[in-house]
Design a protein around this motif. Structure first.
Motif, mmCIF file in Angstrom:
data_model
loop_
_atom_site.group_PDB
_atom_site.id
_atom_site.type_symbol
_atom_site.label_atom_id
_atom_site.label_comp_id
_atom_site.label_asym_id
_atom_site.label_seq_id
_atom_site.Cartn_x
_atom_site.Cartn_y
_atom_site.Cartn_z
ATOM 1 N N ALA A 239 0.839 -1.221 0.000
ATOM 2 C CA ALA A 239 0.000 0.000 0.000
ATOM 3 C C ALA A 239 0.866 1.260 0.000
ATOM 4 N N PHE A 240 1.933 1.258 0.802
ATOM 5 C CA PHE A 240 2.794 2.449 0.894
ATOM 6 C C PHE A 240 3.343 2.820 -0.479
ATOM 7 N N ASP A 241 3.861 1.807 -1.196
ATOM 8 C CA ASP A 241 4.445 2.098 -2.516
ATOM 9 C C ASP A 241 3.386 2.549 -3.519
ATOM 10 N N ARG A 242 2.203 1.943 -3.465
ATOM 11 C CA ARG A 242 1.144 2.351 -4.406
ATOM 12 C C ARG A 242 0.730 3.803 -4.169
ATOM 13 N N ILE A 243 0.613 4.155 -2.889
ATOM 14 C CA ILE A 243 0.166 5.516 -2.556
ATOM 15 C C ILE A 243 1.253 6.529 -2.925
ATOM 16 N N LEU A 244 2.500 6.186 -2.557
ATOM 17 C CA LEU A 244 3.609 7.096 -2.877
ATOM 18 C C LEU A 244 3.746 7.256 -4.395
ATOM 19 N N ALA A 245 3.626 6.149 -5.123
ATOM 20 C CA ALA A 245 3.734 6.203 -6.593
ATOM 21 C C ALA A 245 2.622 7.063 -7.178
ATOM 22 N N SER A 246 1.426 6.932 -6.631
ATOM 23 C CA SER A 246 0.290 7.718 -7.136
ATOM 24 C C SER A 246 0.526 9.210 -6.896
ATOM 25 N N LYS A 247 1.005 9.523 -5.684
ATOM 26 C CA LYS A 247 1.260 10.940 -5.358
ATOM 27 C C LYS A 247 2.377 11.494 -6.239
ATOM 28 N N MET A 248 3.460 10.724 -6.367
ATOM 29 C CA MET A 248 4.615 11.236 -7.125
ATOM 30 C C MET A 248 4.306 11.367 -8.619
ATOM 31 N N GLY A 249 3.565 10.398 -9.150
ATOM 32 C CA GLY A 249 3.227 10.452 -10.582
ATOM 33 C C GLY A 249 2.394 11.685 -10.899
ATOM 34 N N ALA A 250 1.393 11.939 -10.058
ATOM 35 C CA ALA A 250 0.527 13.109 -10.265
ATOM 36 C C ALA A 250 1.329 14.404 -10.112
ATOM 37 N N PHE A 251 2.211 14.418 -9.121
ATOM 38 C CA PHE A 251 3.045 15.598 -8.827
ATOM 39 C C PHE A 251 3.960 15.903 -10.017
ATOM 40 N N ALA A 252 4.530 14.872 -10.617
ATOM 41 C CA ALA A 252 5.458 15.058 -11.748
ATOM 42 C C ALA A 252 4.761 15.800 -12.892
ATOM 43 N N VAL A 253 3.509 15.425 -13.148
ATOM 44 C CA VAL A 253 2.758 16.080 -14.240
ATOM 45 C C VAL A 253 2.504 17.549 -13.887
ATOM 46 N N GLU A 254 2.158 17.797 -12.634
ATOM 47 C CA GLU A 254 1.916 19.193 -12.212
ATOM 48 C C GLU A 254 3.171 20.043 -12.387
ATOM 49 N N ILE A 255 4.323 19.455 -12.039
ATOM 50 C CA ILE A 255 5.599 20.188 -12.171
ATOM 51 C C ILE A 255 5.840 20.557 -13.640
ATOM 52 N N LEU A 256 5.592 19.599 -14.523
ATOM 53 C CA LEU A 256 5.816 19.860 -15.954
ATOM 54 C C LEU A 256 4.836 20.892 -16.489
#
Ligand SMILES: Nc1ncnc2c1ncn2[C@@H]1O[C@H](COP(=O)(O)OP(=O)(O)O)[C@@H](O)[C@H]1O
Ligand SMILES: O=P(O)(O)OC[C@H]1O[C@](O)(COP(=O)(O)O)[C@@H](O)[C@@H]1O
Ligand SMILES: [Mg+2]
Length: 320
Positions: free
Chosen positions: A259-276
């Motif tokens: 669960a930790f990795d899925r949640i972290l991956a979801s947060k980071m993936g979404a964040f990466a798009v926002e940064i771009l």
């Protein structure tokens, strides 16, 4: 304003990479961007294996280990001429920016692309937890659980046989996976690359334990330190305690992300798009003190170091 982004996974796969790709795709589509998946990391980028990704392509992958885009180790990407071909392929597909998911090597590739004018954001995907600028990498927590499961099983048999069990754990040159698994699994000895390995000291400590009738236990050791099968023989010879060595190997890379990795991956993936979308390239995403952060990727590679936590390491010696 960017219109189309690409996403790739590179280097050793890690549980959570699929969840990160999914988050990148869904966030990008949500923001009105087009998304392409690049197969097999920088190799596929060089070979122009680039496919459009839609919502349905990322359904049923959040729970899957590995990476559905594929990954590769492609040393030729260190050559500037090879990267030029890759950049031409990005231009042909009208890809304005790239999310790269991988480890320290992948970040080197992203740094080189950044220096050649490509807008890149790096997400830390590796079981090794060896990346500066983040407390945790994607896949690390799942791998801890995998190692722990193996350690628990080894404990059953080594305690029944009054044996010592040496467990060799991945991490390349980083002891984090070994240390965390060791604490969770109650290992008696913890040997990591950040600390000089003194075999004589280990043998003496085992001898002392055995004299005190403690003749079973687990030695957790990171890969690339010593030949663990040969070490097992030397322990038996010096201490008389039967010893077996288990190299966990690539089992540690697979499995459904926790669960930790899925949640972290979801947060980071979404964040990466926002940064771009905000117009920033040349960044790498991390989680520090439970906050999502992003750093300059060149600065992170050249100047930031991953801190070794002495306190946590000391705990492996105290709690025995
Ligand atoms: N110095 C570099 N310059 C450009 N690309 C690199 C460099 N180092 C690594 N790469 C690319 O990143 C890929 C993944 O790196 P690797 O070390 O294998 O895995 P990881 O990213 O998981 O640490 C390499 O196979 C290569 O394509
Ligand atoms: O899969 P390979 O090429 O045998 O490499 C094994 C290495 O990959 C890892 O599993 C993961 O490392 P990376 O994330 O840097 O690729 C290391 O722990 C291990 O040393
Ligand atoms: Mg690496």
């Amino acid at each position: 304003m960017i219109k189309k982004i690409g996403v790739l996974t590179s280097g050793g796969d890690a549980p959570g990479m699929n969840a990160a790709i999914r988050a990148v795709v869904l966030m990008a589509l949500n923001k009105g961007l087009e998304v392409c998946g690049i197969q097999d990391g920088y190799l596929g980028l060089h070979q122009n294996r680039i496919i459009a990704l839609h919502k349905e392509d990322v359904s049923d992958i959040i729970n899957r280990g590995g990476t559905f885009l594929g990954t590769a180790r492609f040393p030729d990407f260190k050559q500037e001429s090879v990267r030029h071909v890759a950049i031409d392929n990005l231009k042909t597909h009208k890809i304005d920016a790239l999310v790269v998911i991988g480890g320290d090597g992948t970040y080197m590739g992203a740094k080189a692309l950044t220096q050649m004018g490509v807008a890149c954001v790096g997400l830390p995907g590796t079981i090794d937890n060896d990346i500066a600028g983040t407390d945790y990498t994607l896949g690390f927590h799942t791998a801890i659980n995998t190692v722990l499961d193996a350690m628990d099983r080894l404990r059953d048999t080594c305690s029944s046989h009054h044996r010592i069990s040496i467990v060799e754990i991945m991490g390349r040159y980083c002891g984090d996976l070994t240390i965390q698994s060791s604490i969770a699994g109650g290992a008696q000895f913890t040997i990591v690359p950040e600390k000089t390995f003194n075999e004589e000291e280990l043998l003496n400590a085992i001898q002392l334990n055995s004299a005190n009738k403690r003749n079973h236990g687990i030695i957790a050791i990171t890969e690339n330190i010593t030949d663990v099968k040969a070490l097992a023989k030397r322990i038996e010879l010096k201490t008389g305690v039967e010893t077996r060595a288990t190299i966990l190997g690539h089992i540690q890379r697979g499995g459904s992300p926790c669960a930790f990795d899925r949640i972290l991956a979801s947060k980071m993936g979404a964040f990466a798009v926002e940064i771009l979308i905000d117009g920033a390239g040349g960044r790498c995403v991390g989680i520090q003190s439970n906050q999502l952060v992003h750093h300059d990727i060149i600065d992170a590679i050249e100047n930031m170091t991953q801190k070794f936590d002495e306190n946590v390491f000391n705990l492996t010696k105290t709690l025995v």
